[in-house]
Design a protein around this motif. Structure first.
Motif: not given
Lengths: 346, 413, 535
Positions: A167-171, A201-203, A209-210, B153-158
């Motif tokens: 499964f690959v999620g965008g965000v 893909i992104s947090p 990520g989208f 920074a974006l990683g930590i913020a998230s």
């Protein structure tokens, strides 16, 4: 260095201004809106029109509605960082568009103030609940993505030859986690021992990520190399990368939102799309316009499009899941009957 | 006479910039088969009713405030020759931490706001300080390290948003921090609008506008009127001359980055304290990068940056009415980009014209000019060589006394 | 007014053609370069007015004049960097019009700039071809380039090896690379802008040898200088410029340096000689075993010990690149010491910052004013503050006192004869001499105990040179200690009370300036002559 800075700034300035939606422009219906014909406003989120998926499905729904009822529609795209979402809505309302549809849960944050400000205009918001706002002129159009994803998980588990899927999620947002939860539950309902790789893909908070096919490709590639033979993506534009990875690995993938077998242009990619988890935004939008026209809107409530309402489901284009259609239908019935309760968080 | 001349030169640049921008963007619009006159008309049309007009004004101002702060943060570093591309990460991290702290405490109104502001400034300053320390101790280019730190920074913020600082219920479609109590909000300036006899719009004019004005004034004084500002600007104009004059270039890098970061920490606060009251997954992003463009547009001067931010905000607002008037969204973004680019180009042209006239206006008493030693950069006959050297020198400027021969290349390039 | 009527260059050249004829005279060999009535105006200023210049093919023609007299403007006109407002340029009798230096190069004119424009990490070959690379199939054709460079080098006795890194070359070699570069582009007329300013006497002789080779091959050289002895040695004809216009021509064989100087400035030549010693007992600067380390190789400054007393000028002579610049940096605190101590008066300032040193009474006239002495893009009053950020009149508490800084800048401009419209003029608009006078005025105004003067009169005109020398003498008489680093041997010998010679980072000789000739000094500087002389 000065020159370098200048070039960089100029390019960021351009990039900042350019959100790369294809084209907007006036909508479908030719006739100038008569007094009882609806003038519909549509506000996109970033990514906007031309994504061949979620946003375009909303437009398709509008086109259907306009064909049926006459009238016209106008769609607006936000600026690059989507900081002007509220302005899109108020502008549409000021211009007399009614009803107005906000596409995307991100509008949930700003729509509360706007509906208060324009009590005579009907609003709808896709993927966000209207009940917490509690305004009589706002309707939430929600989808039971977890139910559709459950069926996608069933199909993947039935079709997997390696008992290993992905499964690959965008965000990593709550909305996409619904997809993941349903998919995992569906797959495990078929085969409790199945291996499921899950990756985003992104947090949360980073929406790149989208829209990152290159990163989608890398993530999916990793899964295929690890032994997965079917990967389901809920990653918007990044899904293209997942399909490319599947094609390169000679494996298969499952699309999302619209029937991606139909919307992807490349036959090589078409071949790897086993099915798509349909999210019938078009149905929801046209049904909402129908009820607006016949005056049956009940504001302040949510309409949930689930399996029962055919708001979600699996596509059959390409015929790759025809052989397991009976089993899928069986699970579908159990969910509709409430025998299976699909979780919404992983 | 000399005063007139100075005023003339000062006005020359912006006027030229506007004229060039209008001409270029008109040409581009014509090429796209869009009527430029109509487009400009739509852009300056702020609506029919007073309420609509004031709303449009508020929209522009609210957008301009964070852009101004972002431009200012970038410009402070630029003035000493540092490229703080890390403003983005600095403000995002600062805003999420400040939102978390603001939600966690309850204090009387002004103190609460002050605490949030100080936390944001401190976090961003520390983050920018890392860049400075890496540069002075390890010689790492600030461009590289701040890009890397943006990602971190974006990683930590998230992580903070989805983890320790999460305030939204499980399953809510937008993840956010807990809401800051009302004592931590900055009241709107709509009362002031009323006092000015303007309609009270449904939109709230950010009270942070005043803070931004004050910060802009403080920075302007700091840069132009203080010893610290002189040292900073001297280091930007000529690192070697500044060192020889006694400026501690390493210390200056650290101080400048801390200051730049502290201002960067304010970028997210107009939105945070004025409208959202919580940091969410959709919190406005990209302001740090826009700030680079705003700073260059404003030629790194506070007044110019304010104008640049207003121009950006104005163009941003125009996006919606243009779409309503049937200008395709893609054309609108092209128009926006063209105008910004044209202003940057025109700015640069104006700067060169001004400089050339300064070079020529030498010693009327002596009735001679163009002495050989005045213009090292003029020698067109030079090979245009050493390109790689030139940019390298720009990045590693503060490493101190290079060799004389390096200097020759810089002037030759 | 132009004195075009003055008989041009009398019987100097090999082809003593009719002087008044110019290009139109087909009978005699046409002039290689002829400028007629060239006038160039900048807003508010006439930089060149009615310039008349006649240069014969195959001669070395010197153009002399004070800095700021308009020589460079004239050469830029000839090199196509800007167009004259009036007048004609004729090459070989044909009128030409240059839109850019590229046009001038195409017409066979080449320029060797005073400041070299070479890429250090490129080889000689790469530097020479840069900008006009021979290509074969899109790639640099090194074989062709090497053949041509070797040919040029042999033909004109330049002695260049195409594969040497420019970084490793001395100043003289670098200059020859510049010359090769111009010749590579087929120049027939070379303009050399102050070519000897950076050379020691031996290198100057080599350069003159090269010029003779060029001349023998029929090339024309236009030689810009204000060193009159050199000009008389090398030139076949001399044109003098003053205040933007040609004031006459002279025959180097019949004109004395003094006569030339008087044509240039209309006044008598200043002399750097100091009559009486003002040296007192108290030391102001003491260097003890100072060593500056380099990352690799030998230390640029190696175990230097010297003392400067009140009222004393201590000169440091040396071929450029022998550690003088590093020594200056070490004294200013711009470069850390590996070992040794620096004392200013009674304080050990070895660990002090540059700012603390300046506040303690260290003044600094840097070697390269553009790099270390000025903010070119800043107005003069801000340049007045530079280096004195913490002292009156520039500051009031933490704030800059703009009014006082402007007023004091105006005072410096008056007292030190800095010619500029006003304190708000950008420094870049001033001529080199005026920039230098501002720096000297600024440093003197702080009344330092020790003045570190590195090449204080480099690239400034005769008038300013004399003024600066006088200022240094006065300051010395008042008890200021001066550490003078210079490449101008006359200056060193004339001003110094004590003279050290620096070679490869060490002080190799201490000489009595009253008993040494420039030739001897040159010998010590190159290491040809060694002696542990006593002062």
């Amino acid at each position: 260095m000065k020159v370098a800075a200048l070039v960089l700034a100029a390019s960021t300035a351009l990039a900042a201004c350019a959100s790369d939606e294809a084209s907007s422009g006036s909508g479908g219906g030719g006739s100038e809106g008569g007094s009882d014909e609806p003038r519909i406003g549509l506000a996109f989120d970033t990514g906007g029109r031309g994504d061949r998926s979620f946003n375009d499905a909303a437009v398709a729904g509008l086109e259907t509605a306009v064909e049926e009822h006459g009238g016209e529609f106008r769609d607006l795209s936000p600026n690059a960082d989507a900081s002007n979402r509220a302005d899109l809505l108020t502008q549409l309302a000021d211009e007399g568009y009614n009803p107005i549809i906000a596409v995307g849960f991100a509008y949930g944050e700003v729509i509360g103030d706007v509906v208060e400000q324009y009590p005579d205009t009907q609003f709808a918001i896709i993927d966000s609940s209207a009940e917490e706002v509690g305004a009589g002129n706002l309707t939430g159009l929600l989808f039971a993505e977890e139910q559709g994803s459950f069926l996608a998980g069933v199909a993947a588990a039935l079709k997997s030859e390696t008992d290993h899927i992905g499964f690959v999620g965008g965000v990593e947002s709550p909305l996409i986690q619904k997809f993941e939860a349903g998919y995992v539950a569906g797959a495990q309902a078929v085969n409790p021992q199945i291996t499921i790789d899950r990756q985003y893909i992104s947090p949360a908070g980073d929406f790149s990520g989208f829209n990152a096919p290159d990163r989608g490709l890398l993530v999916a590639q990793g899964m295929y190399e690890a032994g997965a033979d079917i990967v389901y993506h809920a990653a918007g534009g990044s899904g293209l990368g997942v399909f490319q990875a599947a094609a390169a690995a000679g494996k298969r993938a499952i699309g999302v939102d619209s029937d991606q077998f139909q919307t992807v242009d490349d036959p090589a990619l078409q071949a790897v799309i086993m099915t798509s988890m349909l999210k019938r935004v078009d149905n929801a939008v046209s049904a909402y316009i129908d009820s607006y026209v016949d005056g049956s809107i009940e504001g302040g409530s949510d309409i949930v499009y689930d399996l029962e309402a055919d708001g979600v489901g699996l596509s059959t284009s390409g015929g790759q899941i025809d052989d397991i259609q009976d089993q899928i239908d069986d699970y579908r019935q159990q969910i509709v009957d409430g025998e299976i309760e699909v979780p919404t968080t992983p | 006479m000399s005063v007139l001349r100075r005023v003339g030169l000062a006005l020359f640049a912006p006027v030229l910039a506007v004229v060039v921008a209008v001409l270029i963007s008109s040409a581009v619009m014509a090429a796209l088969q869009v009527d430029p006159l109509r487009a400009f008309e739509v852009m300056v049309d702020f609506g029919d009713t007073p309420s609509q007009q004031v709303t449009a004004l508020v929209v522009v101002l609210n957008r301009a405030v964070p852009l101004f702060l972002a431009g200012l943060a970038v410009a402070i570093a630029f003035r000493m020759g540092l490229f703080n591309i890390g403003v983005e990460g600095q403000y995002r991290l600062a805003t999420v931490v400040a939102a978390g702290v603001g939600a966690a405490v309850v204090l009387p109104g002004p103190l609460h706001v002050l605490l949030i502001v100080l936390v944001a400034m401190a976090v961003a300053a520390v983050w920018a300080g890392i860049v400075a320390v890496l540069k002075v101790t390890r010689g790492v280019s600030e461009v590289i390290s701040s890009i890397m730190l943006n990602v971190i920074a974006l990683g930590i913020a998230s992580f903070l948003l989805t983890g320790p600082l999460r305030g939204s219920p499980e399953g809510a479609s937008i993840i956010s921090t807990a809401e800051i109590p009302e004592s931590g909000w900055v009241p709107s300036l709509n009362g002031v609008l009323g006092a000015l006899g303007l309609a009270n719009p449904p939109r709230q004019l950010y009270g942070f506008l005043l803070v931004a004005v004050v910060v802009g004034a403080v920075i302007a004084v700091l840069l132009n009127r203080t010893r610290f500002g002189f040292d900073l600007r001297a280091a930007g104009l000529s690192p070697s001359a500044a060192s020889a004059s006694g400026v501690d270039s390493r210390g200056m890098v650290v101080k400048t980055m801390l200051l730049s970061g502290a201002v960067a920490g304010l970028i997210g606060l107009p939105d945070l304290l004025g409208s959202t009251h919580a940091y969410t997954t959709d919190f406005t992003s990209g302001l740090g990068f826009l700030g680079i463009a705003v700073a260059l547009l404003g030629r790194n001067k506070p007044i110019g940056i304010a104008l640049g931010a207003l121009l950006f905000a104005f163009l941003d607002r125009a996006l919606v009415p243009l779409q309503i008037q049937d200008f395709p969204a893609s054309v609108v973004t092209i128009i926006q980009g063209t105008i910004v680019l044209a202003v940057v180009v025109a700015n640069e042209v104006a700067r060169r014209v001004a400089r050339r006239s300064a070079e020529r206006g030498s010693g009327p008493a002596a009735a001679v000019a163009g002495d050989g030693s005045t213009g090292p950069g003029q020698s067109t006959g030079g090979p245009g060589a050493a390109g790689g050297e030139g940019t390298g020198a720009g990045v590693s400027r503060t490493t101190g006394a290079g060799q004389r021969t390096d200097e020759r290349q810089e002037t030759g390039a | 007014m132009a004195t075009a009527g003055t008989p041009a260059g009398a019987p100097a050249g090999p082809s003593a053609g009719g002087t008044g004829a110019g290009g139109g005279d087909a009978g005699a060999a046409p002039l290689a370069v002829e400028l007629r009535g060239i006038t160039k105006r900048f807003p508010g200023v006439v930089a060149n007015k009615d310039i008349e210049l006649r240069v014969r093919r195959g001669e070395v023609h010197a153009i002399v004049g004070e800095n700021g007299a308009g020589k460079s403007t004239l050469m830029k006109t000839l090199y196509g960097e800007h167009r004259p407002d009036e007048g004609q340029i004729l090459l070989d009798g044909r009128e030409v019009s240059f839109r850019s230096p590229a046009d001038a190069i195409a017409a066979g004119i080449g320029m060797v700039h005073q400041h070299f424009m070479l890429a250090d990490y490129f080889t000689v070959l790469e530097n020479v071809v840069l900008g006009s690379e021979p290509t074969r199939g899109g790639r640099l054709d090194r074989a062709t380039a090497r053949r041509r460079i070797t040919e040029i080098s042999e033909r004109y006795g330049l002695g260049l090896r195409p594969d040497d890194l420019v970084e490793d070359l001395g100043v003289g070699d670098r200059q020859r690379v510049e010359i090769a570069k111009v010749l590579y582009r087929n120049a027939r007329t070379l303009i050399l802008d102050e070519p000897t300013a950076v050379l020691v006497p031996q290198e100057v002789d080599e350069l003159f040898g090269n010029l003779a080779e060029l001349k023998r091959e029929g090339l024309t050289v236009i030689f810009i200088s204000h060193k009159l002895d050199e000009v008389r040695k090398v030139a076949d004809a001399i044109t003098v410029i003053r205040r933007g216009t040609t004031v006459g021509t002279a025959d180097p064989r019949t004109t004395t340096a003094r006569q030339l100087a008087e044509m240039m400035v209309g006044t008598e030549l200043p002399s750097p000689e100091i009559r009486t010693s003002t040296v007192r007992e108290t030391p102001v600067l003491q260097l003890r075993e100072v060593t500056v380390a380099a990352p690799t190789g030998r230390p640029p400054v190696d175990d230097v010990t010297l003392t400067v007393r009140e009222g004393e000028v201590v000169g440091i002579a040396g071929v450029e690149g022998n550690g003088q610049a590093e020594l200056v940096d070490a004294v200013m605190g711009l470069r850390p010491l590996a070992t040794g101590t620096v004392r200013l008066g009674g304080d050990d300032i070895t660990a002090w910052s540059t700012r603390a040193r300046r506040e303690a009474g260290l003044g600094f006239i840097p070697e390269d004013r553009h790099r270390q002495g000025m903010l070119l893009d800043a107005p003069l009053w801000e340049n007045r503050i530079l280096g004195h950020q913490t002292r009156p009149p520039a500051v009031k508490g933490p704030f800059i006192d703009r009014r006082a800084a402007r007023a004091d800048t105006a005072r410096i401009m008056r007292d030190y004869d800095v010619r500029a419209p006003g304190p708000d003029t950008l420094a870049v608009a001033l001529s080199g001499g005026n920039q230098q006078k501002l720096i000297v005025g600024r440093e003197m105004s702080a009344r330092p105990r020790l003045l570190l003067a590195a090449h204080p009169t480099r690239g400034v005109d005769v008038g300013a040179q004399g003024a600066i020398w006088r200022l240094l003498e006065e300051a010395r008489a008042e008890g200021m200690g001066i550490l003078l680093v210079s490449a101008d041997l006359d200056e060193l010998i004339g001003l110094s009370d004590t003279l050290h010679v620096m070679l490869r980072g060490r002080l190799v000789a201490t000489l009595d300036p009253s008993a040494v000739t420039p030739e001897e000094l040159g010998g010590y500087m190159t290491g040809a002559q060694t002696a542990a002389g006593a002062a």
